[in-house]
Motif scaffolding. Structure first.
Motif, PDB file in Angstrom:
ATOM      1  N   PHE A 195      14.570  -9.322   0.954  1.00  0.00           N
ATOM      2  CA  PHE A 195      13.388 -10.015   1.456  1.00  0.00           C
ATOM      3  C   PHE A 195      12.976 -11.162   0.556  1.00  0.00           C
ATOM      4  N   GLU A 196      13.840 -11.532  -0.393  1.00  0.00           N
ATOM      5  CA  GLU A 196      13.354 -12.425  -1.437  1.00  0.00           C
ATOM      6  C   GLU A 196      12.931 -13.797  -0.927  1.00  0.00           C
ATOM      7  N   ASP A 197      13.415 -14.204   0.234  1.00  0.00           N
ATOM      8  CA  ASP A 197      13.014 -15.511   0.748  1.00  0.00           C
ATOM      9  C   ASP A 197      11.860 -15.445   1.739  1.00  0.00           C
ATOM     10  N   ARG A 198      11.335 -14.252   1.964  1.00  0.00           N
ATOM     11  CA  ARG A 198      10.231 -14.149   2.912  1.00  0.00           C
ATOM     12  C   ARG A 198       8.917 -14.481   2.231  1.00  0.00           C
ATOM     13  N   PHE A 199       7.876 -14.609   3.096  1.00  0.00           N
ATOM     14  CA  PHE A 199       6.533 -14.834   2.599  1.00  0.00           C
ATOM     15  C   PHE A 199       5.683 -13.594   2.828  1.00  0.00           C
ATOM     16  N   ALA A 200       4.572 -13.521   2.130  1.00  0.00           N
ATOM     17  CA  ALA A 200       3.750 -12.311   2.167  1.00  0.00           C
ATOM     18  C   ALA A 200       3.358 -11.917   3.586  1.00  0.00           C
ATOM     19  N   HIS A 201       2.992 -12.865   4.404  1.00  0.00           N
ATOM     20  CA  HIS A 201       2.485 -12.497   5.727  1.00  0.00           C
ATOM     21  C   HIS A 201       3.596 -11.993   6.652  1.00  0.00           C
ATOM     22  N   GLN A 202       4.851 -12.113   6.197  1.00  0.00           N
ATOM     23  CA  GLN A 202       5.958 -11.601   7.001  1.00  0.00           C
ATOM     24  C   GLN A 202       6.319 -10.167   6.624  1.00  0.00           C
ATOM     25  N   LEU A 203       5.626  -9.609   5.642  1.00  0.00           N
ATOM     26  CA  LEU A 203       5.942  -8.254   5.192  1.00  0.00           C
ATOM     27  C   LEU A 203       4.877  -7.274   5.631  1.00  0.00           C
ATOM     28  N   SER A 204       5.266  -5.996   5.734  1.00  0.00           N
ATOM     29  CA  SER A 204       4.284  -4.964   6.038  1.00  0.00           C
ATOM     30  C   SER A 204       3.465  -4.675   4.794  1.00  0.00           C
ATOM     31  N   GLY A 205       2.372  -3.915   4.970  1.00  0.00           N
ATOM     32  CA  GLY A 205       1.501  -3.589   3.838  1.00  0.00           C
ATOM     33  C   GLY A 205       2.258  -2.880   2.732  1.00  0.00           C
ATOM     34  N   GLY A 206       3.083  -1.912   3.104  1.00  0.00           N
ATOM     35  CA  GLY A 206       3.838  -1.169   2.101  1.00  0.00           C
ATOM     36  C   GLY A 206       4.810  -2.068   1.355  1.00  0.00           C
ATOM     37  N   GLN A 207       5.457  -2.954   2.082  1.00  0.00           N
ATOM     38  CA  GLN A 207       6.406  -3.861   1.432  1.00  0.00           C
ATOM     39  C   GLN A 207       5.683  -4.812   0.469  1.00  0.00           C
ATOM     40  N   GLN A 208       4.512  -5.273   0.899  1.00  0.00           N
ATOM     41  CA  GLN A 208       3.752  -6.168   0.025  1.00  0.00           C
ATOM     42  C   GLN A 208       3.419  -5.480  -1.291  1.00  0.00           C
ATOM     43  N   LEU A 236      -2.582   2.320  -2.863  1.00  0.00           N
ATOM     44  CA  LEU A 236      -2.150   2.867  -1.586  1.00  0.00           C
ATOM     45  C   LEU A 236      -3.284   3.000  -0.588  1.00  0.00           C
ATOM     46  N   SER A 237      -4.505   2.708  -1.023  1.00  0.00           N
ATOM     47  CA  SER A 237      -5.656   3.006  -0.160  1.00  0.00           C
ATOM     48  C   SER A 237      -5.657   2.205   1.128  1.00  0.00           C
ATOM     49  N   ALA A 238      -5.053   1.035   1.132  1.00  0.00           N
ATOM     50  CA  ALA A 238      -5.100   0.198   2.334  1.00  0.00           C
ATOM     51  C   ALA A 238      -3.925   0.453   3.267  1.00  0.00           C
ATOM     52  N   LEU A 239      -3.124   1.458   2.985  1.00  0.00           N
ATOM     53  CA  LEU A 239      -1.899   1.661   3.776  1.00  0.00           C
ATOM     54  C   LEU A 239      -2.010   2.861   4.704  1.00  0.00           C
ATOM     55  N   ASP A 240      -1.118   2.911   5.689  1.00  0.00           N
ATOM     56  CA  ASP A 240      -1.073   4.058   6.601  1.00  0.00           C
ATOM     57  C   ASP A 240      -0.667   5.321   5.865  1.00  0.00           C
ATOM     58  N   ALA A 241      -1.069   6.470   6.405  1.00  0.00           N
ATOM     59  CA  ALA A 241      -0.862   7.756   5.726  1.00  0.00           C
ATOM     60  C   ALA A 241       0.599   7.998   5.370  1.00  0.00           C
ATOM     61  N   LYS A 242       1.493   7.767   6.314  1.00  0.00           N
ATOM     62  CA  LYS A 242       2.896   8.088   6.057  1.00  0.00           C
ATOM     63  C   LYS A 242       3.484   7.154   4.986  1.00  0.00           C
ATOM     64  N   VAL A 243       3.111   5.859   5.079  1.00  0.00           N
ATOM     65  CA  VAL A 243       3.595   4.896   4.093  1.00  0.00           C
ATOM     66  C   VAL A 243       3.076   5.272   2.719  1.00  0.00           C
ATOM     67  N   ARG A 244       1.851   5.777   2.692  1.00  0.00           N
ATOM     68  CA  ARG A 244       1.249   6.143   1.417  1.00  0.00           C
ATOM     69  C   ARG A 244       2.094   7.179   0.697  1.00  0.00           C
ATOM     70  N   VAL A 245       2.523   8.205   1.416  1.00  0.00           N
ATOM     71  CA  VAL A 245       3.301   9.276   0.790  1.00  0.00           C
ATOM     72  C   VAL A 245       4.617   8.734   0.260  1.00  0.00           C
ATOM     73  N   GLN A 246       5.312   7.916   1.091  1.00  0.00           N
ATOM     74  CA  GLN A 246       6.592   7.383   0.641  1.00  0.00           C
ATOM     75  C   GLN A 246       6.420   6.495  -0.583  1.00  0.00           C
TER      76      GLN A 246
END
Lengths: 293, 356, 260
Positions: B139-152, B174-184
């Motif tokens: 993802f190194e050439d992407r921009f922040a708005h193209q990534l999911s919360g967890g990826q950011q 992790l507080s701003a992320l979805d529950a499942k993403v939080r655990v991972q």
């Protein structure tokens, strides 16, 4: 907004041409008073004594016309840059306070009023201040012995630049403030945490981020100054220092009889210039809005 | 109240951190009321507590983004209380929105190195290595708005670690992320932290998160540290009522204390430090410490059953009217129904008894 | 960091400089308009002229009437159309939006140049009173009025309200007048305020179409009686400012939550 099945059914039955009929008065009104004039200008630019001609367009490229256009561009450009730089700075001073502070609300409200400042009030404000017997001119004459009025620079291009900045700066504050608001404090904290000094933060983070919004706002100011008529019309009674006044001459002067269509061509020129500026503006703004959500 | 502190067993190769008696007030609000904390080299300490308890204030003071009214901050034995934020050698991950939107992912990660004057080749390579570490190399050439919360947040972690900081700071990442993403993601963060070995302070209000990743958890309450201990100890032997009730679930069962022991549910158990020394009180008992069985000597009746997948929780009413929650296997729970008589026994070495 | 004392000083000095820059001309206007020509002391002559001079007072009346007429015509044309589009013809919303914001990109000067033929017809049909400027002014006001009303429409759930009214037996006219309009009143009043402020200051159309409104009459005073011109200019500015400030407080006072 989702629509209920029943209403959709109702309007589906009525849409088609009967519902559109109700829009007719409004559309007709706009047709007559907005579309027709614009089309008249575009068509008229290419009309001559005997039908279609490019003479008027050619006249736009004569030395006189080009020089007037140049002066208009200079006036608009300089007042836009002045307005942009000072306005951005003023906006920055304002944005440091929270959004609900009285100070910020007052400045925003005053900016709103001053941005609409134009025409008669603005012209007279400057006559009263820097005119031949203006307050500041007289004060300078009596206390410092300096003649600020000179040969009436206020009624020519340099004066217009000063006058225009009076509404350009507040306009910049209104247009640029939302962009400044969109700069999140986390960016500054992250930059500082990674080792950035204040200067590095501005040159490598905040500056590049705000540049499109700043340039876009400057373009807006440019278009605004380019199209402005009233203030200059009152301050300058003769001569054609800028395009809008050239149009006035073309419309009213007896000397120009036989070249009425030149006014159309000049107006057409204005449409083109403003359209270019507004397109560039919307392109720049679209890029920023993605970042500063 | 003396703070119960257990020292960490970890000996890493990182830098030690000392927060000494920090105090901070905002107007009339007392954010920090004498906080002292030691973090061993390479250790991950989690500050846990409800909003307003001061945990974020403590973190920001350590980062230099806030200044304590009193107290000292030491890193690696040196006093850095007066050092400005951009001169401290720390990496910070914020809750959200901290990636620079006008730079690519790679440039974001390399930013700290650029500020330190590293040449382009080296810093881009280091950026790539860090992105590899968090699994986002492509993802190194992407921009922040193209990534999911967890990826950011993973990019933010890579960026913070790229400069090889002495201390890693995580402000509720992790507080701003979805529950499942939080655990991972919390497991990912822990893996990376162990890999790199950086001393870390992690702030959160989620007690499950804290217990899952920490070497030690410090529970904060109104600007003070109530207890700091490894997760298992914190859970089994809470030092205060606040800790017992904030971390995990607790039953409150009326009991009588005498002779250093408490009587409840037919057993006589030892007291945890901090308990009421004698008289009446409430014992704080975890549901998994209440054994429920179908027996011919019932002492309670089932009120309700909650099926939670791998296990179930059963509410039962004792003879004296108190309702107690017990944790059971789901196979047992399916055999129960409302009003069925059951037996509740206590399965704990010691309990904390708090005043009424 | 901007927390240092140096920055505070810079900040206050800059703000003071801005304050002086913007208030100086306004104060000069006050001074200039109350001067005794060729003498000492203050006089209210210029200000009294505004009311006593027949040309000026006639133009004040004209401009006020124009403001009222423009506001009324604009609301009668625009508000029902916008409501109707939301309720019955949503496909037209993009078109209406485009048309309403068009006057922002076409300079008024350009419109005036092209409108002369149209106005030849208008004066033929309606006579050559200055009040015919109403039609042109409605076009100029359109973008601001559109934004006001659109904002107000967006903050209430128009479709649900109209469904409820229709299910109780209301006809479309009742829906618009008695259900929707009262709920977007803040947007309507905002649009009205903008219209008044704009009309009172509008010069381009009035002067190039050779009508006599307050701004054009004042403009001509530049050469003949500057103090009176300045007095009139200051008065219109203050009036417009009052309207715009009223507008901002009306707008703020009615932040209704989006209906479910």
């Amino acid at each position: 907004m989702s629509r209920s099945p029943r209403l959709a059914g109702l309007s589906a039955a009525g849409t088609g041409w009967t519902a559109w009929l109700a829009l007719l008065p409004f559309l007709l009104f706009l047709l007559v008073f907005l579309v027709v004039p614009t089309v008249t200008v575009v068509v008229g630019a290419f009309q001559g004594g005997s039908g279609f001609t490019l003479d008027n367009i050619a006249a736009l490229f004569e030395p006189t016309s080009l020089s007037v256009l140049g002066k208009s561009l200079v006036l608009s450009g300089v007042s836009a840059v002045v307005g942009a730089v000072f306005g951005a700075f003023l906006a920055y001073l304002v944005v440091q306070r929270p959004a609900t502070s009285a100070f910020r609300r007052v400045v925003t409200a005053i900016s709103g009023v001053l941005a609409q400042f134009g025409g008669v009030p603005l012209a007279f404000a400057f006559i009263a201040t820097l005119g031949f017997s203006g307050v500041v001119t007289e004060a300078a004459r009596e206390t410092l012995g300096i003649d600020l009025f000179g040969s009436g620079w206020i009624y020519a291009l340099p004066g217009l630049i000063l006058v225009y900045s009076y509404f350009q700066i507040p306009l910049m504050v209104i247009v640029f403030l939302p962009a400044l608001d969109g700069v999140r404090p986390q960016w500054r904290e992250a930059a500082v945490n990674l080792g950035a000094s204040t200067r590095q933060y501005w040159t490598q983070v905040a500056g590049p981020m705000l540049l499109p919004a700043f340039l876009g706002a400057t373009l807006l100011l440019f278009a605004n100054a380019f199209a402005a008529y009233a203030t200059a019309a009152i301050l300058v009674s003769q001569g054609n220092p800028i395009v809008p006044l050239f149009i006035r001459t073309a419309l009213t002067s007896e000397v120009m009889l036989g070249r009425e269509n030149l006014a159309f061509a000049l107006a057409f020129e204005m449409i083109i210039v403003v359209a270019i500026l507004m397109t560039a503006y919307s392109l720049l703004v679209r890029r920023t809005s993605r970042w500063l959500q | 109240m003396a703070v119960t502190e257990s020292t960490s067993a970890r000996t890493g190769t990182g830098t030690a951190v000392e927060l000494i008696d920090l105090r901070r007030t905002y107007g009339t609000l007392n954010a920090l009321d004498g906080l002292s904390l030691s973090i061993a080299p390479g250790e991950m300490v989690v500050l846990l507590g409800p909003s307003g308890c001061g945990k974020t204030t403590a973190l920001r003071i350590l980062a230099g983004l806030d200044r304590a009214d009193e107290g000292t901050v030491q890193v690696g034995g040196e006093d850095i209380t007066r050092v400005p934020a951009n001169k401290r050698d720390m990496g910070m991950v914020f809750q959200a929105y901290s990636l620079f939107p006008h730079m690519t992912v790679r440039d974001n990660v390399a930013f700290g190195l650029r500020l330190r004057g590293q040449d382009k080749g080296r810093r881009l390579q280091r950026a790539r290595d860090m992105l590899d570490l968090v699994g986002l190399a492509r993802f190194e050439d992407r921009f922040a708005h193209q990534l999911s919360g967890g990826q950011q947040q993973r990019v933010a972690l890579a960026r913070a670690l790229a400069v090889e900081p002495a201390v890693l700071l995580l402000d509720e990442p992790l507080s701003a992320l979805d529950a499942k993403v939080r655990v991972q993601l919390r497991e990912e963060i822990r893996r990376v932290q162990l890999d790199v070995g950086t001393t870390t302070l992690f702030v959160t209000h989620d007690q499950e998160e804290a217990l899952a990743v920490a070497d030690r958890v410090g529970v904060m309450n109104s600007g003070r540290l109530d207890q700091i201990a490894p997760p298992t100890e914190l859970y089994a032997r809470p030092a205060t009522r606040f800790v017992a009730e904030f971390v995990g679930l607790s039953n409150r069962v009326r009991t009588q204390v005498s002779d250093g022991h408490a009587d409840l549910l037919g057993s006589r158990v030892q007291l945890l430090e901090g308990s009421v020394p004698s008289g009446a009180g409430h014992a704080l008992v975890r549901p998994e410490s209440v054994l429920l069985s179908e027996s011919d000597r019932p002492n309670a009746r089932v009120v309700s059953i909650a099926f939670l997948g791998p296990f179930s929780r059963v509410q039962a009413r004792l003879e004296d009217g108190q309702v107690v929650v017990a944790q059971t296997t789901s196979s047992l729970a399916t055999r129960l129904a409302h009003d069925v008589p059951v037996r509740l026994d206590l399965d704990a070495d010691a309990v904390l008894v708090v005043p009424d | 960091m901007t927390g240092t004392r140096n920055w505070s000083v810079v900040r206050w000095v800059s703000l003071a400089a801005f304050a002086v820059f913007f208030s100086l001309p306004l104060l000069s206007m006050l001074d200039f308009s109350t001067r005794v020509v060729g003498g000492e002391g203050r006089t209210g002559r210029a200000w009294r002229n505004l009311l006593t001079d027949p040309t000026i007072s006639a133009s004040i009346v004209t401009s006020l009437l124009l403001a009222v007429l423009t506001t009324v015509l604009m609301l009668v044309l625009l508000a029902p159309t916008m409501i109707w589009v939301r309720l019955r013809v949503p496909a037209a919303s993009k078109l209406i939006e485009y048309l309403c914001l068009l006057p922002l990109t076409i300079p008024p000067l350009v419109i005036v140049v092209g409108i002369k033929n149209v106005y030849a017809w208008v004066t033929y049909l309606f006579g050559d009173s200055s009040l015919t400027l109403t039609f042109a002014y409605v076009v100029l006001v359109l973008p601001y009025a559109y934004r006001s009303i659109d904002g107000a429409l967006g903050s209430i759930n128009v479709i649900t309200l109209s469904e409820a009214a229709r299910s109780l037996g209301a006809g479309w006219g009742t829906v618009i007048v008695r259900v929707v309009l009262p709920n977007i009143w803040s947007g309507i009043t905002s649009a009205g305020f903008v219209a008044v402020a704009l009309v009172l200051g509008e010069y381009t159309f009035a002067s190039l179409l050779s009508f006599e409104t307050l701004p054009t009459v004042l403009g001509l005073l530049n050469k003949s009686d500057a103090p009176t011109g300045v007095a009139g200019a200051l008065a219109s500015l203050v009036l417009a400012a009052i309207f715009l400030l009223l507008l901002s407080s009306v707008g703020r006072g009615t932040r209704t939550t989006k209906g479910t």
